[in-house]
Design an enzyme around this catalytic site. Structure first.
Site, PDB file in Angstrom:
ATOM      1  N   ASN A 116      -3.506 -44.594  -4.499  1.00 38.11           N
ATOM      2  CA  ASN A 116      -4.289 -44.895  -5.708  1.00 38.11           C
ATOM      3  C   ASN A 116      -3.405 -45.069  -6.939  1.00 38.11           C
ATOM      4  O   ASN A 116      -2.307 -44.530  -6.967  1.00 38.11           O
ATOM      5  CB  ASN A 116      -5.280 -43.747  -5.959  1.00 38.11           C
ATOM      6  CG  ASN A 116      -6.543 -43.928  -5.160  1.00 38.11           C
ATOM      7  OD1 ASN A 116      -7.127 -45.005  -5.149  1.00 38.11           O
ATOM      8  ND2 ASN A 116      -6.973 -42.883  -4.476  1.00 38.11           N
ATOM      9  N   ALA A 121       3.858 -38.794   4.683  1.00 36.63           N
ATOM     10  CA  ALA A 121       3.440 -37.863   5.744  1.00 36.63           C
ATOM     11  C   ALA A 121       2.654 -36.708   5.146  1.00 36.63           C
ATOM     12  O   ALA A 121       2.705 -35.584   5.640  1.00 36.63           O
ATOM     13  CB  ALA A 121       4.663 -37.361   6.503  1.00 36.63           C
ATOM     14  N   GLY A 122       1.953 -36.998   4.070  1.00 32.65           N
ATOM     15  CA  GLY A 122       1.104 -35.978   3.443  1.00 32.65           C
ATOM     16  C   GLY A 122      -0.226 -35.883   4.176  1.00 32.65           C
ATOM     17  O   GLY A 122      -0.325 -36.218   5.362  1.00 32.65           O
ATOM     18  N   ARG A 135      -7.867 -41.735 -11.340  1.00 29.43           N
ATOM     19  CA  ARG A 135      -6.969 -42.494 -10.467  1.00 29.43           C
ATOM     20  C   ARG A 135      -5.959 -43.258 -11.314  1.00 29.43           C
ATOM     21  O   ARG A 135      -4.826 -43.468 -10.901  1.00 29.43           O
ATOM     22  CB  ARG A 135      -7.784 -43.461  -9.606  1.00 29.43           C
ATOM     23  CG  ARG A 135      -8.630 -42.770  -8.552  1.00 29.43           C
ATOM     24  CD  ARG A 135      -9.295 -43.782  -7.638  1.00 29.43           C
ATOM     25  NE  ARG A 135     -10.125 -43.133  -6.643  1.00 29.43           N
ATOM     26  CZ  ARG A 135     -11.424 -42.879  -6.815  1.00 29.43           C
ATOM     27  NH1 ARG A 135     -12.027 -43.222  -7.929  1.00 29.43           N
ATOM     28  NH2 ARG A 135     -12.117 -42.293  -5.869  1.00 29.43           N
ATOM     29  N   HIS A 179     -12.019 -49.542  -6.502  1.00 27.31           N
ATOM     30  CA  HIS A 179     -12.164 -48.158  -6.042  1.00 27.31           C
ATOM     31  C   HIS A 179     -11.998 -47.249  -7.257  1.00 27.31           C
ATOM     32  O   HIS A 179     -10.992 -46.606  -7.449  1.00 27.31           O
ATOM     33  CB  HIS A 179     -11.068 -47.884  -5.006  1.00 27.31           C
ATOM     34  CG  HIS A 179     -11.179 -46.547  -4.360  1.00 27.31           C
ATOM     35  ND1 HIS A 179     -12.336 -46.085  -3.801  1.00 27.31           N
ATOM     36  CD2 HIS A 179     -10.255 -45.570  -4.170  1.00 27.31           C
ATOM     37  CE1 HIS A 179     -12.114 -44.881  -3.289  1.00 27.31           C
ATOM     38  NE2 HIS A 179     -10.866 -44.552  -3.503  1.00 27.31           N
TER      39      HIS A 179
HETATM   40  N1  APR Z   1       8.735 -42.418  -0.171  1.00 27.52           N
HETATM   41  C1  APR Z   1       8.109 -41.885   0.879  1.00 27.52           C
HETATM   42  N2  APR Z   1       7.204 -40.888   0.754  1.00 27.52           N
HETATM   43  C2  APR Z   1       6.930 -40.457  -0.481  1.00 27.52           C
HETATM   44  C3  APR Z   1       7.541 -40.997  -1.629  1.00 27.52           C
HETATM   45  C4  APR Z   1       8.487 -42.029  -1.436  1.00 27.52           C
HETATM   46  N3  APR Z   1       9.111 -42.601  -2.464  1.00 27.52           N
HETATM   47  N4  APR Z   1       7.042 -40.352  -2.712  1.00 27.52           N
HETATM   48  C5  APR Z   1       6.162 -39.466  -2.282  1.00 27.52           C
HETATM   49  N5  APR Z   1       6.087 -39.517  -0.922  1.00 27.52           N
HETATM   50  C6  APR Z   1       5.276 -38.699  -0.025  1.00 27.52           C
HETATM   51  C7  APR Z   1       5.257 -37.229  -0.416  1.00 27.52           C
HETATM   52  O1  APR Z   1       6.455 -36.568  -0.040  1.00 27.52           O
HETATM   53  C8  APR Z   1       4.027 -36.718   0.343  1.00 27.52           C
HETATM   54  O2  APR Z   1       4.367 -36.195   1.607  1.00 27.52           O
HETATM   55  O3  APR Z   1       3.908 -39.078  -0.064  1.00 27.52           O
HETATM   56  C9  APR Z   1       3.158 -38.003   0.491  1.00 27.52           C
HETATM   57  C10 APR Z   1       1.818 -37.906  -0.229  1.00 27.52           C
HETATM   58  O4  APR Z   1       1.086 -36.937   0.408  1.00 27.52           O
HETATM   59  P1  APR Z   1       0.051 -35.953  -0.336  1.00 27.52           P
HETATM   60  O5  APR Z   1       0.675 -35.432  -1.582  1.00 27.52           O
HETATM   61  O6  APR Z   1      -0.441 -35.001   0.692  1.00 27.52           O
HETATM   62  O7  APR Z   1      -1.114 -36.918  -0.825  1.00 27.52           O
HETATM   63  P2  APR Z   1      -2.349 -37.458   0.060  1.00 27.52           P
HETATM   64  O8  APR Z   1      -3.479 -36.541  -0.067  1.00 27.52           O
HETATM   65  O9  APR Z   1      -1.860 -37.831   1.412  1.00 27.52           O
HETATM   66  O10 APR Z   1      -2.717 -38.780  -0.767  1.00 27.52           O
HETATM   67  C11 APR Z   1      -1.834 -39.888  -0.790  1.00 27.52           C
HETATM   68  O11 APR Z   1      -3.604 -41.492  -0.912  1.00 27.52           O
HETATM   69  O12 APR Z   1      -5.883 -41.279  -1.216  1.00 27.52           O
HETATM   70  C12 APR Z   1      -4.669 -41.550  -1.841  1.00 27.52           C
HETATM   71  O13 APR Z   1      -4.970 -40.770  -4.127  1.00 27.52           O
HETATM   72  C13 APR Z   1      -4.315 -40.533  -2.897  1.00 27.52           C
HETATM   73  O14 APR Z   1      -2.525 -41.789  -3.857  1.00 27.52           O
HETATM   74  C14 APR Z   1      -2.829 -40.709  -3.009  1.00 27.52           C
HETATM   75  C15 APR Z   1      -2.428 -41.046  -1.567  1.00 27.52           C
END
Ligand code: APR
Length: 310
Positions: A121, A11-12, A89, A176
């Site tokens: 990624n 939910a990021g 990446r 990518h």
């Molecule tokens: N289970 C569920 N959620 C998780 C877990 C897990 N084990 N580990 C991390 N998360 C959640 C984090 O809590 C966070 O809310 O994944 C989310 C990632 O969100 P962001 O840090 O905002 O990253 P974002 O910009 O959304 O990118 C996510 O997409 O484009 C790719 O390179 C980027 O790998 C990255 C991914």
């Protein structure tokens, strides 16, 4: 009528924006899952509070439980660490493999018929890993990258030619990463091939800017990576799958001999629909582009092997 159900894990920035786009387009009900308590619930509630303003009727449920994802038609996985300035990446490889491996196993248990759309990624390796961990047929495990890279290529091209980005049909293949393969000869601007509209130097600049597209955003944001264009691209794939459109979308797919590549995930144009990949489309490449595609696929394979998964 039963509504389609899409789970978005993470939910990021990318995940929440994808969830928002899915409900705003009335494509499906969404379950937004994250490991952090309160985060998916808070974002889901915030988006739902915009429903009367935006006029959508699909719902988002925020959750920390995989039980809530049961029976999803499509699962978009965005969970993991995002790139920070100076990180490639591939620096994310081991950390995100651990995260993605656990998530895929949980999702596959509750939605054995789903199509997985990977976003985390390093994309190509995570998609391959997801296929192995889920045990799903390869056509139901697809990665989002080519559409994003092509969208960036279209935007940079349109900016130079001062036309609408939607008038550019761009083709970018390969993994990518820094070795992605823009294909100017197959890129069309209002139906005309790009090389007839722009000189080779300028095309070279656009190729390079596209390869560096993710890093350019990371360098500007400083605290995270791109999410508007990545979420758009992922949702385009979700729509094609749910509505069985058969659209050809550059995607990271399992290659079984196509383009002379076997047993590897890499970005090529693919027709997407209900069951995932309907058909891999083989476009004509120059010898140099074919070699670049093979180099890019070799890079994906090398990274996948580092994970030591049989
Ligand atoms: N289970 C569920 N959620 C998780 C877990 C897990 N084990 N580990 C991390 N998360 C959640 C984090 O809590 C966070 O809310 O994944 C989310 C990632 O969100 P962001 O840090 O905002 O990253 P974002 O910009 O959304 O990118 C996510 O997409 O484009 C790719 O390179 C980027 O790998 C990255 C991914």
């Amino acid at each position: 009528m039963k509504h389609s159900k899409v789970t978005v894990v993470g939910a990021g920035f990318v995940g929440a924006t994808a969830a928002q786009r899915i409900v705003e387009k009335d494509l499906a009900d969404v379950v937004l899952v994250d490991i952090v308590e309160g985060l998916p619930q808070g974002k889901a509630l915030d988006i739902m509070e915009s429903a009367s303003v935006e006029g959508f009727s699909r719902r988002i449920l925020g959750s920390n439980l995989y039980e809530d994802t049961a029976g999803s038609d499509v699962i978009v996985i965005t969970a993991g660490l995002a790139r920070k300035p100076g990180m490639s990446r591939d620096d994310l490889l081991f950390k995100n493999a651990e995260i993605v491996g656990g998530i895929v196993t949980a999702c596959a248990k509750y939605s054995p018929e789903a199509v997985l759309v990977m976003v985390t990624n390093p994309l190509d390796v995570m998609t391959w890993l997801a296929q192995k961990k889920s045990g799903f047929p390869a056509e139901r495990v697809i990665g989002m990258a080519g559409e994003l890279d092509s969208a960036r290529y279209a935007y940079f091209t349109a900016e130079k030619l001062m036309c609408k980005p939607a008038d550019v049909k761009a083709v970018v293949l390969g993994g990518h990463g820094d070795q992605m393969v823009p294909v100017p000869e197959l890129t069309e601007v209002q139906g005309k091939p790009l090389p007839s509209m722009m000189d080779a130097v300028m095309i070279g600049q656009i190729n390079q800017r596209t390869r560096n597209g993710g890093a350019e955003i990371v360098a500007l944001l400083k605290t995270g990576s791109a999410y508007y264009a990545p979420s758009s691209s992922a949702v385009k794939m979700v729509r094609a799958i749910l509505q069985d459109t058969g659209e050809v979308i550059p995607s990271c797919v399992y290659l079984d001999g196509q383009y002379g590549l076997k047993d590897v995930y890499c970005g090529v144009p693919a027709q997407l629909g209900r069951g995932g990949v309907k058909k891999i489309v083989e476009v004509r490449l120059t010898e140099e582009e074919r070699l670049e595609l093979h180099r890019s696929a070799a890079d994906v394979r090398q990274n996948f092997l580092k994970l030591n998964i049989s």
